[in-house]
Design an enzyme around this catalytic site. Structure first.
Site, PDB file in Angstrom:
ATOM      1  N   CYS A  14      -9.755 -15.322 -41.789  1.00 41.69           N
ATOM      2  CA  CYS A  14     -10.779 -15.175 -42.711  1.00 41.69           C
ATOM      3  C   CYS A  14     -10.551 -16.169 -43.894  1.00 41.69           C
ATOM      4  O   CYS A  14     -11.449 -16.289 -44.770  1.00 41.69           O
ATOM      5  CB  CYS A  14     -10.580 -13.685 -43.331  1.00 41.69           C
ATOM      6  SG  CYS A  14     -11.509 -12.423 -42.155  1.00 41.69           S
ATOM      7  N   GLY A  49     -24.481  -7.893 -51.056  1.00 45.81           N
ATOM      8  CA  GLY A  49     -23.178  -8.740 -50.515  1.00 45.81           C
ATOM      9  C   GLY A  49     -22.397  -7.772 -49.613  1.00 45.81           C
ATOM     10  O   GLY A  49     -21.280  -7.698 -49.653  1.00 45.81           O
ATOM     11  N   ASP A  51     -21.062  -4.999 -46.503  1.00 49.81           N
ATOM     12  CA  ASP A  51     -20.210  -5.640 -45.510  1.00 49.81           C
ATOM     13  C   ASP A  51     -21.210  -5.665 -44.372  1.00 49.81           C
ATOM     14  O   ASP A  51     -20.987  -6.220 -43.239  1.00 49.81           O
ATOM     15  CB  ASP A  51     -19.099  -4.509 -45.016  1.00 49.81           C
ATOM     16  CG  ASP A  51     -18.086  -4.374 -46.074  1.00 49.81           C
ATOM     17  OD1 ASP A  51     -17.440  -5.451 -46.407  1.00 49.81           O
ATOM     18  OD2 ASP A  51     -18.129  -3.235 -47.144  1.00 49.81           O
ATOM     19  N   ASP A  68     -18.939 -11.286 -37.137  1.00 51.32           N
ATOM     20  CA  ASP A  68     -17.774 -11.769 -37.759  1.00 51.32           C
ATOM     21  C   ASP A  68     -17.113 -12.652 -36.696  1.00 51.32           C
ATOM     22  O   ASP A  68     -16.910 -12.013 -35.833  1.00 51.32           O
ATOM     23  CB  ASP A  68     -17.102 -10.714 -38.422  1.00 51.32           C
ATOM     24  CG  ASP A  68     -16.264 -11.370 -39.731  1.00 51.32           C
ATOM     25  OD1 ASP A  68     -15.617 -12.353 -39.623  1.00 51.32           O
ATOM     26  OD2 ASP A  68     -16.148 -10.784 -40.699  1.00 51.32           O
ATOM     27  N   GLY A 139     -22.513 -11.986 -24.464  1.00 50.84           N
ATOM     28  CA  GLY A 139     -22.436 -12.759 -25.775  1.00 50.84           C
ATOM     29  C   GLY A 139     -22.888 -13.997 -25.695  1.00 50.84           C
ATOM     30  O   GLY A 139     -23.717 -14.393 -24.769  1.00 50.84           O
ATOM     31  N   HIS A 140     -22.147 -15.064 -26.547  1.00 52.50           N
ATOM     32  CA  HIS A 140     -22.438 -16.429 -26.321  1.00 52.50           C
ATOM     33  C   HIS A 140     -21.255 -17.314 -26.516  1.00 52.50           C
ATOM     34  O   HIS A 140     -20.456 -16.764 -27.338  1.00 52.50           O
ATOM     35  CB  HIS A 140     -23.661 -16.516 -27.908  1.00 52.50           C
ATOM     36  CG  HIS A 140     -24.235 -17.844 -27.557  1.00 52.50           C
ATOM     37  ND1 HIS A 140     -25.016 -18.385 -26.772  1.00 52.50           N
ATOM     38  CD2 HIS A 140     -24.004 -19.000 -28.668  1.00 52.50           C
ATOM     39  CE1 HIS A 140     -25.311 -19.627 -26.918  1.00 52.50           C
ATOM     40  NE2 HIS A 140     -24.867 -20.027 -28.189  1.00 52.50           N
ATOM     41  N   ASP A 224     -14.607  -3.342 -47.294  1.00 52.48           N
ATOM     42  CA  ASP A 224     -13.088  -3.700 -46.586  1.00 52.48           C
ATOM     43  C   ASP A 224     -12.622  -4.891 -47.378  1.00 52.48           C
ATOM     44  O   ASP A 224     -13.299  -5.473 -48.037  1.00 52.48           O
ATOM     45  CB  ASP A 224     -13.245  -3.942 -45.288  1.00 52.48           C
ATOM     46  CG  ASP A 224     -14.186  -4.891 -44.760  1.00 52.48           C
ATOM     47  OD1 ASP A 224     -14.921  -5.747 -45.638  1.00 52.48           O
ATOM     48  OD2 ASP A 224     -14.196  -5.322 -43.340  1.00 52.48           O
TER      49      ASP A 224
END
EC number: 2.7.9.3
Length: 330
Positions: A14, A49, A51, A68, A139-140, A224
């Site tokens: 992150c 803003g 989560d 994410d 997914g991708h 979080d």
């Protein structure tokens, strides 16, 4: 060819996020798109803003959605997959929701890293989703010079029992469900290759039990703690709720080795940028510089900050009537 995944990333986990001040400038003036006739009722969008986004689809059911993904935070491919998946699911838990379906998001440097490493990353994500009771289907993928992995996740919640960052009220205690210091420990790992098992355990622990405990306790406000650090995320919560948060620095827990990593000079750039961003809104005059930096440390797959008391989580402060600054550290 090195197999140290962190050496392929300009920033780990992150800490590779766009700095919060720059991000807010980018999205300023933008709002959620809610066309006339669109199904459902948008409950949580872009304004505070929060989560994840939430849409009411029936009287007692809301869909919660988030995504994410980030660069490698550890060198072990399987562990990176577990950490990234745990982190992505955290946004769902931070809203008080239960994850239902996840999709993989994978960026991979095909000519630099072998495909079997990517497979290990995906296995790590799959095992976390299995432990969370969340479907993982497809997914991708993108050929990219820098490896990145994460999830897009959809969850379900009761519309009236969402955990929101704008629902805080004065007189409410603040609880923290995971220790801090992951950013400086990950910076040490990237620089030296030293593996910290305690940090990996924290980053691969789901926030599901904490979220359930908060919802069962009637809590309505939480967020979080990830890339913007404790100070950054509490600042956003306090600003959205129209309150001031008071943090007792002595009550905040840290992962073993975090203070030593900071003393040895391992500081992610994201942590320093976080502190610079919140300084105009936060009073940290009551603590030393190292403590202020740790409170702003960019966390990867951190815990929840809950406006309420829940079992096993230390109380680190409280919300008070709004003052000039959003966060006061004592």
């Amino acid at each position: 060819m090195t197999s140290r995944l962190t050496q392929y990333a300009h920033g780990g986990g992150c800490a590779c996020k766009i700095p919060p001040g720059e991000l807010e400038d980018m999205v300023r003036g933008l709002g959620a798109v809610t066309p006339p006739g669109a199904p459902g009722d948008l409950l949580v969008g872009l304004d505070t803003g929060d989560d994840a986004a939430a849409v009411r689809i029936t009287g007692d059911q809301a869909v919660v959605a988030t995504t994410d993904f980030f660069t490698p935070v550890v060198d072990d491919a399987y562990d990176w997959g577990r950490i990234a998946a745990t982190n992505a699911l955290s946004d769902i838990y931070a809203m008080g929701a239960t994850p239902l379906l996840a999709l993989n998001l994978l960026c991979w440097p095909r000519e630099q890293l072998p495909p079997d490493l990517a497979t290990e990353v995906l296995h790590g994500g799959a095992d976390v989703c299995a432990a969370a009771g969340c479907h993982l289907a497809g997914g991708h993928s993108v050929d990219d010079p820098e490896p990145k992995y994460g999830l897009a996740v959809t969850g379900l919640a009761h519309p009236d029992r969402l955990l929101r960052n704008d629902a805080g009220s004065p007189g409410t205690p603040l609880s923290l469900t995971k220790p801090l210091g992951l950013g400086v420990l990950n910076a040490r790992h990237k620089a030296t290759g030293e593996r910290n098992e305690a940090a990996i355990d924290v980053m691969t622990t789901l926030n599901d039990a904490a979220a359930r405990a908060a919802v069962e306790a009637g809590v309505t406000c939480a967020t979080d703690v990830t890339g913007f650090g404790l100070l950054g995320h509490v600042h956003k919560l306090a600003r959205a709720s129209g309150v001031t948060a008071v943090i007792d620095a002595a009550a905040v827990p840290y992962v073993d080795g975090a203070r030593q990593a900071l003393a040895d000079g391992f500081v992610p750039g994201g942590s320093a940028r976080n502190l610079d961003w919140v300084r105009p809104h936060v009073d940290v005059s009551g603590v030393d510089g190292d403590t202020a930096l740790l409170l702003a440390d960019a966390q990867t797959s951190g815990g929840l900050v809950v406006a309420g008391e829940i079992p096993g989580a230390p109380v680190i402060g409280e919300l008070r009537e709004q003052a000039e600054q959003t966060v006061l550290v004592r």
